[in-house]
Motif scaffolding. Structure first.
Motif, mmCIF file in Angstrom:
data_model
loop_
_atom_site.group_PDB
_atom_site.id
_atom_site.type_symbol
_atom_site.label_atom_id
_atom_site.label_comp_id
_atom_site.label_asym_id
_atom_site.label_seq_id
_atom_site.Cartn_x
_atom_site.Cartn_y
_atom_site.Cartn_z
ATOM 1 N N ILE A 46 0.843 -1.201 0.000
ATOM 2 C CA ILE A 46 0.000 0.000 0.000
ATOM 3 C C ILE A 46 0.876 1.248 0.000
ATOM 4 O O ILE A 46 0.621 2.198 -0.733
ATOM 5 N N ASN A 47 1.912 1.240 0.825
ATOM 6 C CA ASN A 47 2.822 2.382 0.884
ATOM 7 C C ASN A 47 3.448 2.646 -0.478
ATOM 8 O O ASN A 47 3.501 3.784 -0.939
ATOM 9 N N PHE A 48 3.916 1.601 -1.138
ATOM 10 C CA PHE A 48 4.569 1.764 -2.430
ATOM 11 C C PHE A 48 3.593 2.309 -3.478
ATOM 12 O O PHE A 48 3.909 3.238 -4.209
ATOM 13 N N CYS A 49 2.400 1.736 -3.538
ATOM 14 C CA CYS A 49 1.383 2.206 -4.489
ATOM 15 C C CYS A 49 0.978 3.645 -4.187
ATOM 16 O O CYS A 49 0.832 4.462 -5.098
ATOM 17 N N PHE A 50 0.799 3.940 -2.912
ATOM 18 C CA PHE A 50 0.431 5.281 -2.455
ATOM 19 C C PHE A 50 1.441 6.308 -2.963
ATOM 20 O O PHE A 50 1.073 7.310 -3.586
ATOM 21 N N GLU A 51 2.718 6.045 -2.731
ATOM 22 C CA GLU A 51 3.774 6.969 -3.169
ATOM 23 C C GLU A 51 3.816 7.080 -4.694
ATOM 24 O O GLU A 51 3.985 8.159 -5.236
ATOM 25 N N SER A 52 3.658 5.959 -5.379
ATOM 26 C CA SER A 52 3.721 5.964 -6.842
ATOM 27 C C SER A 52 2.565 6.756 -7.452
ATOM 28 O O SER A 52 2.765 7.511 -8.403
ATOM 29 N N VAL A 53 1.369 6.598 -6.918
ATOM 30 C CA VAL A 53 0.214 7.335 -7.441
ATOM 31 C C VAL A 53 0.362 8.826 -7.151
ATOM 32 O O VAL A 53 0.126 9.656 -8.027
ATOM 33 N N LEU A 54 0.764 9.174 -5.951
ATOM 34 C CA LEU A 54 0.923 10.597 -5.615
ATOM 35 C C LEU A 54 1.986 11.272 -6.470
ATOM 36 O O LEU A 54 1.863 12.440 -6.814
ATOM 37 N N ASN A 55 3.022 10.526 -6.820
ATOM 38 C CA ASN A 55 4.095 11.086 -7.638
ATOM 39 C C ASN A 55 3.835 10.925 -9.133
ATOM 40 O O ASN A 55 4.699 11.255 -9.942
ATOM 41 N N SER A 56 2.683 10.382 -9.483
ATOM 42 C CA SER A 56 2.297 10.153 -10.880
ATOM 43 C C SER A 56 3.340 9.339 -11.636
ATOM 44 O O SER A 56 3.657 9.620 -12.784
ATOM 45 N N ASP A 57 3.887 8.328 -10.981
ATOM 46 C CA ASP A 57 4.874 7.464 -11.624
ATOM 47 C C ASP A 57 4.184 6.487 -12.555
ATOM 48 O O ASP A 57 3.122 5.979 -12.259
ATOM 49 N N SER A 58 4.835 6.217 -13.668
ATOM 50 C CA SER A 58 4.363 5.132 -14.522
ATOM 51 C C SER A 58 5.142 3.887 -14.114
ATOM 52 O O SER A 58 6.119 3.964 -13.377
ATOM 53 N N TYR A 59 4.723 2.747 -14.599
ATOM 54 C CA TYR A 59 5.397 1.517 -14.179
ATOM 55 C C TYR A 59 6.868 1.515 -14.590
ATOM 56 O O TYR A 59 7.706 0.985 -13.891
ATOM 57 N N SER A 60 7.190 2.135 -15.714
ATOM 58 C CA SER A 60 8.592 2.177 -16.138
ATOM 59 C C SER A 60 9.451 2.955 -15.151
ATOM 60 O O SER A 60 10.651 2.732 -15.047
ATOM 61 N N ASP A 61 8.819 3.856 -14.390
ATOM 62 C CA ASP A 61 9.551 4.637 -13.386
ATOM 63 C C ASP A 61 9.813 3.842 -12.111
ATOM 64 O O ASP A 61 10.641 4.236 -11.313
ATOM 65 N N ILE A 62 9.103 2.737 -11.905
ATOM 66 C CA ILE A 62 9.181 2.052 -10.619
ATOM 67 C C ILE A 62 9.855 0.696 -10.692
ATOM 68 O O ILE A 62 9.671 -0.138 -9.848
ATOM 69 N N ARG A 63 10.650 0.468 -11.702
ATOM 70 C CA ARG A 63 11.340 -0.820 -11.788
ATOM 71 C C ARG A 63 12.319 -1.000 -10.636
ATOM 72 O O ARG A 63 12.620 -2.102 -10.247
#
Length: 143
Positions: A46-63
């Motif tokens: 949840i923490n990881f998804c939360f941060e990724s959504v707030l930062n508008s990361d795409s999946y390529s940004d979160i490898r």
């Protein structure tokens, strides 16, 4: 950051309140993550998804996993959501796992039906479709 545009009606009482936006992000992350056979998600997911959504990361940004700590504002919001009946918490293998209550699912579906917070919904869906719990566990950020 995410810009909110609300058209039809407000489900969240004050859409400009940061806490309310965080609640919506958490609810969409959990909603999209528990599709299929998964019934709950770990706190770290949840923490990881939360941060990724707030930062508008795409999946390529979160490898590479960038969240080596837990967002400090997440814990009190999760406790509030559990107390309000939106989330259900349980311990599984000594780890905290969360799922949406029936009321929480109804709330999310109402937001989707009314096209509220579409950017958050799309971001949470994109992240959770491509990120599994096992992939998150395998990636360790060494600082």
């Amino acid at each position: 950051m995410i810009e909110m545009v609300i058209s039809k009606k407000r489900i969240i009482s004050d859409s400009h309140n940061t806490t309310d936006i965080f609640v919506v992000v958490i609810m969409f992350c959990i909603y999209h993550a528990i599709k299929g056979s998964r019934k709950s998600v770990e706190y770290s997911y949840i923490n990881f998804c939360f941060e990724s959504v707030l930062n508008s990361d795409s999946y390529s940004d979160i490898r590479r996993v960038k969240s080596w700590g837990i967002n400090k504002s997440l814990k009190p919001i999760l406790i509030m959501m559990i107390n309000q009946g939106l989330l259900v918490a349980k311990l599984k293998s000594y780890k905290l796992e969360l799922s949406l209550s029936d009321y929480g699912v109804m709330y999310v579906k109402e937001m989707i039906e009314n096209s509220l917070f579409e950017e958050i919904n799309k971001g949470a869906d994109a992240i959770t479709k491509k990120l599994s719990t096992s992939a998150l566990k395998k990636q360790n950020f060494i600082w």
